[in-house]
Design an enzyme around this catalytic site. Structure first.
Site, PDB file in Angstrom:
ATOM      1  N   GLU A 490     -12.607   7.453  -9.408  1.00  0.00           N
ATOM      2  CA  GLU A 490     -12.397   7.907 -10.830  1.00  0.00           C
ATOM      3  C   GLU A 490     -12.163   9.398 -10.981  1.00  0.00           C
ATOM      4  OE1 GLU A 490     -15.048   5.856 -13.277  1.00  0.00           O
ATOM      5  OE2 GLU A 490     -14.094   4.049 -13.154  1.00  0.00           O
ATOM      6  N   LYS A 594     -15.823   9.870  -6.151  1.00  0.00           N
ATOM      7  CA  LYS A 594     -16.966   9.425  -6.703  1.00  0.00           C
ATOM      8  C   LYS A 594     -17.513   8.152  -6.104  1.00  0.00           C
ATOM      9  CE  LYS A 594     -18.247   7.272 -11.293  1.00  0.00           C
ATOM     10  NZ  LYS A 594     -17.457   6.702 -12.451  1.00  0.00           N
ATOM     11  N   GLN A 595     -16.735   7.320  -5.343  1.00  0.00           N
ATOM     12  CA  GLN A 595     -17.186   5.944  -5.107  1.00  0.00           C
ATOM     13  C   GLN A 595     -16.116   5.274  -4.028  1.00  0.00           C
ATOM     14  OE1 GLN A 595     -16.462   4.734  -9.299  1.00  0.00           O
ATOM     15  NE2 GLN A 595     -16.161   2.689  -8.236  1.00  0.00           N
TER      16      GLN A 595
END
Length: 784
Positions: A490, A594-595
């Site tokens: 995101e 972010k991930q």
């Protein structure tokens, strides 16, 4: 954070040896009990003090407006918030003239234990009142797996040293005030609704009390009832009363030294959007009658037997680190209880352990939790997919609103409507539709459920394939492109050709085409034509996967490697998570992840990478991934194990396994991180076990990190029960039930039958230099 000395290390229990008032909110989440239908936070029996009261019914919610500074076409107009419903956990105690409160008098001893095999929460304490009266209180609480609408509590008060006048009020309380702890800036927090329930009826009969309420806007009705069995010395008296938001049974007795007052409290809950008040009330009364007939001992016995069967299939054993073994079982327990009796309801991101994320369900149900359930509790995975199917009309209406074909499932929801008010990190994450389809594919692969395949599965696959075909387009070179979407990361939103999205879309269309051909008559009833099937196959075959030829890196999306570098060395530790300290423009235009995103694609679609490219891509994305989402560590752990960084994978396992037991994300107070806890299974089974299900047969490539000497896990596969035991130099496959099974072990075809276990050698892991991480973001347990 929670220190490593708060819970004792035991293989099957989580025990807090003393009460930590400063950690009440966190332990309420950790000690929460659920069956997927009812959820009870681990609040103290006496109700106060409390971090956050919580009693939840799956999908019982209220609507609330979604405000916008500027309106835009297609923005969702209403949100949905899970409600803290009628609380039946409360026992208020009066000792002589002093109310029992752990903050006053002297707490001599206090212990709470979550028993993972019994499925109960036990509490044991000794307390001396300010006037010097000493009592012993014991309680045991359960939410029944066998009786779906029942919870029960046994509560005992014993007078110590000398006689005491004891009063106990067993309560049902609606519209409890909920403290607002956040500042409204963190999107992970829940909205707080004041007095969301409107009383419709309150009812008393003997020791039974029932309260019926409705919501103001969502049109839902619920009933909560309690009944009791009271055992005390001669002269014990009881009286029941009720009001609009309060039901109460008052018990008064005098206990001699060593005498005990014992109360068994049965709780029942029911809710509906359609059923009448009398129907719900009667449902609760009938459930209470059944619970009383079964009795406390019967409920406990059934709970133990249910979990014994589940653990026989789902348990994971690790030799080498007892604390991690405990954390792994804690994680699996929460996954089990979040889904076991959800039955055609969603599985929220926090389960039913807290109000975080408003009780919404996201893509992590399909991508993280359902794989665990598919191979251990397949009926629960089927139920969750049937819930998705029940919302298909809403998803098709949403796609039509967006000018698309097929179905667009919501980024976050309770009932099925889109509840995300932020397009870039909400509906634009179209990959959720592929996540749903991939969960369908995996369930069919693992179960061969023909009834599901020709019905809900085919409809879900066709609708999602139609979405992708309308969302993407062929470019001048023939490539199929999907543009201006957001992948799992995101911090890189509204991009072109996100690889995770493109590959999951391609698989979705491939599987839909295969199913449509296999079930031509049923597909024709859905309007599928040969031309449409051909268009899905063409698009899937031509899907664009961006690659930086100069850096030799698979790009997460078009142009990712050319984004501005993030200065990790200059980023203060307190600035994480970055979304709370930096504007979206800075995040979206920078090379910071972010991930796991491209790394997640490598996990799910690993056959598209050769070994060297996989290792090169993994090292690159490790250097820019900050893990500001609890979803990340597990996926990075899986791929770390695959490329040979087994001890790094272990670090990721500890981070995801202890996310709540150590409160590593500093928000366990809002509920456990169900996807992260599901991720424990992924690191162990897909990482160290090397299991993959993306081909024609199961594949295993097991290897152990240096911290482990043995690993054992089970897999349910098409009516078979397989047990896998991994050692440093060999792995043993034992088929406990079912027909012989052919699969791949480190790429070699092998067969195992029930006649004898199969032992195979484990090749050594490739030796590669360790990857670099952003400054201060090395994985593993942070100092507590």
């Amino acid at each position: 954070m929670i220190g490593d000395d708060v819970f004792t290390v035991e293989p099957w229990c989580i025990t807090e040896r003393e009460l930590h008032l400063d950690l009440l909110a966190q332990t309420e989440s950790i000690f929460a009990l659920s069956n997927g239908h009812i959820g009870l936070r681990g609040n103290l029996d006496e109700g106060e003090p409390a971090g956050s009261p919580g009693t939840y019914l799956n999908s019982f919610h209220e609507k609330r407006p979604l405000p916008y500074a500027e309106s835009a076409y297609g923005n969702p107009e209403a949100g949905q918030t899970m409600i803290n419903v009628t609380n039946g956990k409360v026992f208020r105690v009066l000792v002589d003239d002093e109310p029992f409160d752990v903050r006053y008098g002297k707490l001599v001893h206090h212990e709470r234990t979550l028993d993972l095999r019994e499925g109960v929460l036990r509490r044991d304490l000794e307390w001396i009142s300010p006037a010097g009266q000493k009592i012993h209180i014991r309680s045991t609480r359960l939410v029944s797996f066998v009786h779906r609408s029942i919870a029960a509590i046994v509560f005992e008060v014993e007078a110590l040293d000398e006689s005491a006048r004891i009063g106990v009020q067993s309560e049902l309380v609606a519209n409890e005030p909920v403290e607002i702890t956040g500042d409204g800036l963190d999107p992970r927090e829940a909205a707080a609704l004041e007095a969301p329930l409107v009383s419709e009826e309150h009812y008393v009969q003997h020791q039974r009390v029932t309260l019926v309420h409705r919501t103001r806007a969502s049109g839902l009705r619920m009933a909560a009832g309690m009944d009791h069995v009271v055992e005390g010395p001669d002269g014990t008296v009881t009286a029941a009363e009720s009001g609009p938001d309060l039901g109460r049974l008052t018990i008064s007795t005098e206990l001699g030294a060593g005498e005990t007052l014992r109360i068994v409290k049965f709780l029942s809950y029911g809710w509906s959007s359609q059923r009448s008040l009398p129907a719900l009330r009667d449902q609760v009364h009938l459930a209470l009658a059944s619970a009383r007939r079964t009795g406390w001992d019967g409920l406990v016995k059934a709970q133990r037997e249910y979990l014994a069967d589940v653990w026989e299939r789902a348990d994971i054993e690790l030799d080498g680190d007892p604390a991690v073994q405990q954390a792994v079982r804690f994680a699996l327990f929460h996954v089990i209880q979040a889904a076991a009796r959800a039955e055609l309801r969603a599985i929220p991101a926090k389960g039913l352990t807290g109000s975080g994320y408003d009780g919404h369900t996201f893509w992590d149900m399909d991508a993280y939790t359902l794989p665990v359930l598919t191979y251990s509790l397949p009926h629960a995975a089927r139920d969750a997919l049937l819930w998705r199917h029940s919302t298909l009309e809403l998803a098709e209406a949403r796609a039509k609103e967006l000018g698309l074909k097929g179905a667009t499932f919501p980024w976050r929801t309770i009932r099925g409507q889109e509840c995300s008010a932020y397009w870039p990190a909400g509906t634009a994450a179209f990959h959720i539709n592929g996540d749903v389809a991939d969960a369908v594919r995996r369930y069919l692969f693992a179960t061969d459920d023909q009834e599901f395949e020709v019905g809900p599965a085919l409809e879900l696959l066709v609708s999602t394939a139609r979405l992708w075909r309308s969302l993407g387009h062929h470019d001048a070179q023939g490539g199929f492109r999907i543009e201006r979407v957001t992948g799992p990361d995101e911090y890189t939103a509204l991009v072109d050709n996100n690889v995770y999205t493109n590959l999951i879309a391609a698989r979705n269309m491939e599987v839909a085409a295969e199913m449509a051909v296999r079930h031509m008559r049923h597909a024709a009833e859905l309007g599928v034509t040969e031309e449409e099937v051909a268009s899905w196959r063409d698009a899937a075959a031509a899907i664009v996967v961006p690659f930086d030829q100069h850096a030799k890196i698979t790009q997460q999306c078009n142009g990712f490697s050319r984004l501005r570098p993030w200065d990790f060395d200059a980023t203060p530790p307190d600035d994480y998570p970055l979304l709370l300290h930096y504007h979206n423009y800075i995040l979206y235009s920078s090379r910071v992840v972010k991930q796991a995103d491209l790394v997640f694609a490598m996990y799910l679609f690993g056959n598209r990478w050769d070994e060297e490219q996989r290792a090169r891509d993994f090292a690159f994305y490790e250097s820019v991934t900050v893990r500001d989402s609890s979803l990340s560590a597990a996926i990075q752990g899986v791929v770390a194990a695959e490329v040979g960084h087994l001890d790094l994978a272990w670090d990721y396992l500890t981070e995801t396994a202890f996310i709540d037991l150590r409160d590593l994300a500093f928000n366990t107070r809002d509920g456990v991180h169900l996807a992260s806890l599901s991720g424990v299974w992924h690191v162990v089974v897909a990482g160290f076990g090397g299991m993959r299900d993306d081909g024609d047969t199961l594949r295993f490539a097991p290897r152990l990190p240096s911290r482990l000497t043995r690993l054992t896990f089970g897999v349910l596969y098409r009516g078979r029960r397989l047990r896998v035991e991994v050692h440093a130099e060999h792995a043993t496959y034992e088929l406990l039930h079912g027909d012989s099974l052919e699969f791949l072990h480190h790429g070699e075809p092998v067969t195992v039958s029930t006649e004898a276990p199969l032992t195979c050698s484990v090749p050594p892991a490739p030796n590669r230099p360790p990857p670099q991480f952003p400054a201060g973001r090395h994985p593993g347990l942070r100092p507590s």
